[in-house]
Design an enzyme around this catalytic site. Structure first.
Site, PDB file in Angstrom:
ATOM      1  N   THR A  10       0.848  -1.202   0.000  1.00 35.63           N
ATOM      2  CA  THR A  10       0.000   0.000   0.000  1.00 35.63           C
ATOM      3  C   THR A  10       0.875   1.241   0.000  1.00 35.63           C
ATOM      4  O   THR A  10       2.017   1.196   0.469  1.00 35.63           O
ATOM      5  CB  THR A  10      -0.934   0.033   1.240  1.00 35.63           C
ATOM      6  N   SER A  11       0.322   2.334  -0.507  1.00 42.16           N
ATOM      7  CA  SER A  11       1.053   3.601  -0.406  1.00 42.16           C
ATOM      8  C   SER A  11       0.424   4.459   0.692  1.00 42.16           C
ATOM      9  O   SER A  11       0.809   5.602   0.876  1.00 42.16           O
ATOM     10  CB  SER A  11       1.009   4.336  -1.752  1.00 42.16           C
ATOM     11  N   LYS A  15      -3.563   3.238   6.390  1.00 41.79           N
ATOM     12  CA  LYS A  15      -3.993   1.835   6.267  1.00 41.79           C
ATOM     13  C   LYS A  15      -2.958   0.920   6.910  1.00 41.79           C
ATOM     14  O   LYS A  15      -3.296   0.018   7.662  1.00 41.79           O
ATOM     15  CB  LYS A  15      -4.077   1.430   4.787  1.00 41.79           C
ATOM     16  N   ASP A  66      -8.440  -2.934  -1.013  1.00 41.30           N
ATOM     17  CA  ASP A  66      -9.155  -1.928  -1.776  1.00 41.30           C
ATOM     18  C   ASP A  66     -10.446  -1.626  -1.029  1.00 41.30           C
ATOM     19  O   ASP A  66     -11.183  -2.544  -0.681  1.00 41.30           O
ATOM     20  CB  ASP A  66      -9.435  -2.402  -3.204  1.00 41.30           C
ATOM     21  N   SER A  67     -10.647  -0.352  -0.753  1.00 36.63           N
ATOM     22  CA  SER A  67     -11.793   0.042   0.062  1.00 36.63           C
ATOM     23  C   SER A  67     -12.570   1.148  -0.634  1.00 36.63           C
ATOM     24  O   SER A  67     -12.045   1.828  -1.512  1.00 36.63           O
ATOM     25  CB  SER A  67     -11.323   0.566   1.421  1.00 36.63           C
ATOM     26  N   PHE A 140      -7.575   8.814   8.327  1.00 31.73           N
ATOM     27  CA  PHE A 140      -7.236   9.300   6.986  1.00 31.73           C
ATOM     28  C   PHE A 140      -8.498   9.294   6.122  1.00 31.73           C
ATOM     29  O   PHE A 140      -9.566   8.820   6.550  1.00 31.73           O
ATOM     30  CB  PHE A 140      -6.147   8.413   6.363  1.00 31.73           C
ATOM     31  N   TYR A 142     -11.794   9.522   4.312  1.00 31.37           N
ATOM     32  CA  TYR A 142     -13.142   9.989   4.669  1.00 31.37           C
ATOM     33  C   TYR A 142     -13.452   9.857   6.160  1.00 31.37           C
ATOM     34  O   TYR A 142     -14.580  10.099   6.581  1.00 31.37           O
ATOM     35  CB  TYR A 142     -14.191   9.203   3.858  1.00 31.37           C
ATOM     36  N   LYS A 163     -11.037   2.200  16.159  1.00 33.22           N
ATOM     37  CA  LYS A 163     -11.575   2.090  14.790  1.00 33.22           C
ATOM     38  C   LYS A 163     -11.459   0.642  14.310  1.00 33.22           C
ATOM     39  O   LYS A 163     -12.399   0.079  13.755  1.00 33.22           O
ATOM     40  CB  LYS A 163     -10.829   3.045  13.849  1.00 33.22           C
ATOM     41  N   ARG A 169     -12.376  -2.490   7.775  1.00 27.10           N
ATOM     42  CA  ARG A 169     -11.039  -3.101   7.646  1.00 27.10           C
ATOM     43  C   ARG A 169     -10.797  -4.076   8.804  1.00 27.10           C
ATOM     44  O   ARG A 169     -10.238  -5.158   8.612  1.00 27.10           O
ATOM     45  CB  ARG A 169      -9.968  -1.992   7.625  1.00 27.10           C
TER      46      ARG A 169
HETATM   47  P1  IMP Z   1      -8.181   2.725  -1.631  1.00 28.47           P
HETATM   48  O1  IMP Z   1      -8.639   1.475  -1.010  1.00 28.47           O
HETATM   49  O2  IMP Z   1      -6.812   3.085  -1.178  1.00 28.47           O
HETATM   50  O3  IMP Z   1      -8.369   2.742  -3.130  1.00 28.47           O
HETATM   51  O4  IMP Z   1      -9.088   3.853  -0.992  1.00 28.47           O
HETATM   52  C1  IMP Z   1     -10.048   4.593  -1.695  1.00 28.47           C
HETATM   53  C2  IMP Z   1     -10.249   5.912  -0.982  1.00 28.47           C
HETATM   54  O5  IMP Z   1     -11.015   5.674   0.177  1.00 28.47           O
HETATM   55  C3  IMP Z   1      -8.970   6.603  -0.558  1.00 28.47           C
HETATM   56  O6  IMP Z   1      -9.105   7.980  -0.801  1.00 28.47           O
HETATM   57  C4  IMP Z   1      -8.876   6.334   0.924  1.00 28.47           C
HETATM   58  O7  IMP Z   1      -8.296   7.415   1.605  1.00 28.47           O
HETATM   59  C5  IMP Z   1     -10.338   6.158   1.314  1.00 28.47           C
HETATM   60  N1  IMP Z   1     -10.430   5.170   2.372  1.00 28.47           N
HETATM   61  C6  IMP Z   1     -10.114   3.852   2.316  1.00 28.47           C
HETATM   62  N2  IMP Z   1     -10.274   3.276   3.510  1.00 28.47           N
HETATM   63  C7  IMP Z   1     -10.716   4.245   4.339  1.00 28.47           C
HETATM   64  C8  IMP Z   1     -11.017   4.272   5.719  1.00 28.47           C
HETATM   65  O8  IMP Z   1     -10.904   3.280   6.471  1.00 28.47           O
HETATM   66  N3  IMP Z   1     -11.417   5.456   6.206  1.00 28.47           N
HETATM   67  C9  IMP Z   1     -11.535   6.580   5.446  1.00 28.47           C
HETATM   68  N4  IMP Z   1     -11.240   6.622   4.156  1.00 28.47           N
HETATM   69  C10 IMP Z   1     -10.829   5.459   3.613  1.00 28.47           C
END
Ligand code: IMP
Length: 186
Positions: A10-11, A15, A66-67, A140, A142, A163, A169
């Site tokens: 991950t970058s 996370k 991926d979230s 971080f 949202y 959290k 997650r």
């Molecule tokens: P990705 O999984 O890194 O592609 O995340 C998609 C977007 O959702 C990114 O802008 C993350 O900052 C945001 N995001 C992913 N997981 C969370 C979380 O647990 N809390 C808040 N924002 C999240």
């Protein structure tokens, strides 16, 4: 049950912190591999994760994540576009889109892809609502605008440990831990 190394690809340091905190007791070492993995334009988080795992074999044993945030009144937006939306309009943009909206329900989804002795996907969901304004400075993405169900504080007002106990997650990590515990008991 202690395993040796797990790479978290991950970058996103936020996370990684959540993974490290929860999985630390089960691994000798947890490393962050700071790499943007290729994301295909797909309809679901699962498809994105399946595809990305194929490109990352050399870093196994690994997990990727991926979230996305799915808002009911916006028909699931930003969903799989959550990263792009965060980078462009951010939390403020989402709050503007939802100005005067009564139905504020939303859910976070997280899909973990694991590549080790086999390839597996684990999913976690957390239900909640979108606040009227940003609250809190932890976490971080949202986190400042997401109020988890049955709580009065946003994710950004919680320590990552708390959290992790209730989040999408955290739930996906529990599934992952159940899997490795069963594997290791054979
Ligand atoms: P990705 O999984 O890194 O592609 O995340 C998609 C977007 O959702 C990114 O802008 C993350 O900052 C945001 N995001 C992913 N997981 C969370 C979380 O647990 N809390 C808040 N924002 C999240």
């Amino acid at each position: 049950m202690i395993r040796d190394v797990l790479n978290v690809v991950t970058s996103n340091r936020g996370k990684f912190k959540e993974y490290k905190e929860k999985l630390e007791p089960y691994f000798e070492e947890i490393d962050m591999i700071n790499l943007e993995y290729p994301e295909i334009q797909a309809g679901t988080l699962e498809e994105v994760v399946q595809y990305a795992l194929e490109q990352l074999k050399e870093h196994s044993p690994l997990i990727i994540d991926d979230s996305g945030l799915f808002i009911e009144s916006l028909n699931g937006f930003p969903g799989i576009y959550s990263a792009y939306v965060m980078d462009t309009i951010g939390c403020d943009g989402i709050l503007s889109l939802m100005e005067d909206e009564k139905d504020r329900s939303a859910r976070f989804q997280c899909v973990i892809g694991y590549l080790g002795e086999e390839k597996r996907l684990f999913k976690g969901v957390s239900e909640g609502t979108i606040t009227g304004e940003k609250r809190g400075s932890k976490g971080f993405g949202y986190d400042p605008i997401f109020l988890p169900e049955n709580y009065q504080r946003t994710y950004a007002e919680m320590k990552s440990e708390e959290k992790n106990r209730i989040s999408h997650r955290g739930a996906a990590m529990e599934e992952f831990l159940d899997f490795i515990k069963i594997k290791d008991s054979y």
